[in-house]
Design an enzyme around this catalytic site. Sequence first.
Site, PDB file in Angstrom:
ATOM      1  N   GLY A  11     -20.917 -67.850 -81.338  1.00  0.00           N
ATOM      2  CA  GLY A  11     -20.734 -66.308 -80.922  1.00  0.00           C
ATOM      3  C   GLY A  11     -21.478 -65.603 -82.011  1.00  0.00           C
ATOM      4  N   HIS A 101     -32.801 -66.991 -75.192  1.00  0.00           N
ATOM      5  CA  HIS A 101     -33.366 -68.443 -75.391  1.00  0.00           C
ATOM      6  C   HIS A 101     -34.178 -68.624 -76.693  1.00  0.00           C
ATOM      7  CE1 HIS A 101     -34.188 -72.467 -73.972  1.00  0.00           C
ATOM      8  NE2 HIS A 101     -35.388 -72.078 -74.576  1.00  0.00           N
TER       9      HIS A 101
HETATM   10  C1  GRF Z   1     -28.671 -69.106 -79.492  1.00  0.00           C
HETATM   11  O1  GRF Z   1     -29.712 -69.741 -80.306  1.00  0.00           O
HETATM   12  C2  GRF Z   1     -29.176 -68.531 -78.129  1.00  0.00           C
HETATM   13  O2  GRF Z   1     -30.526 -68.521 -77.938  1.00  0.00           O
HETATM   14  C3  GRF Z   1     -28.736 -69.972 -77.226  1.00  0.00           C
HETATM   15  O3  GRF Z   1     -27.446 -70.513 -77.794  1.00  0.00           O
HETATM   16  C4  GRF Z   1     -27.647 -70.057 -79.269  1.00  0.00           C
HETATM   17  C5  GRF Z   1     -26.098 -69.481 -79.230  1.00  0.00           C
HETATM   18  O4  GRF Z   1     -25.752 -69.113 -80.606  1.00  0.00           O
HETATM   19  N1  GRF Z   1     -28.752 -69.642 -75.940  1.00  0.00           N
HETATM   20  P1  GRF Z   1     -24.456 -68.239 -80.880  1.00  0.00           P
HETATM   21  O5  GRF Z   1     -23.409 -68.744 -80.228  1.00  0.00           O
HETATM   22  O6  GRF Z   1     -24.789 -66.856 -80.419  1.00  0.00           O
HETATM   23  O7  GRF Z   1     -24.268 -68.400 -82.422  1.00  0.00           O
END
Ligand code: GRF
Length: 197
Positions: A11, A101
Amino acid sequence: MRVAVCASGKGSNLKALVDALPAGSPAEVALVISNRKDCGAIGFAEERGVPAATLANVADPTEWLDLLASRSIDFVVLAGFLKKVPVEVVRAYHGRIINIHPALLPAHGGPGMYGLNVHRAVLARGDRESGATVHLVTERYDEGPILGRAIVPVLAGDTPESLASRVLAVEHRLLPAAVTAAAGAGKGRAIAFTLNH
Ligand code: GRF
């Protein structure tokens, strides 16, 4: 604009978004949705007093749509959400649902391209640049129109982990920029934007 953030993991993008949108901003994180009740995103929501919900059945469109309606959600952000959003929800929020992404789409997207797999693929192909992409969510996974991207260099000696952390740092700026642009477009219409360095 009332925003729901869907997350399955740490998160950190959720936190970046909440921190970037102080009270009185045109957009507000009004709901956090997860498929895992024990994830960092739900913990963060509880800590900050943001309403949070864990889906009982992530494949049930009615559960999604009722939840989103109950909080009057205008706009949906997928930030590390590892389950497929039901097509009925994607249709109901057409033009108002985005995903972040951790690579420069259209390269390195699609099935299996999540977490460190993405950064391994970038290094294996010898790319000199990577980055993050915000795109509209459509019925075709990772293929919706690109709204904005941020580029980071791939450095000699990078590991999947070092590249991931450099990309994550730009994600934390890119996602708030995307949401702010959408809020500026009126009640949550995702639009193309650029990230000013
Ligand atoms: C991020 O790298 C996002 O691009 C991908 O999943 C990851 C989530 O990270 N879809 P976080 O949970 O926001 O730290």
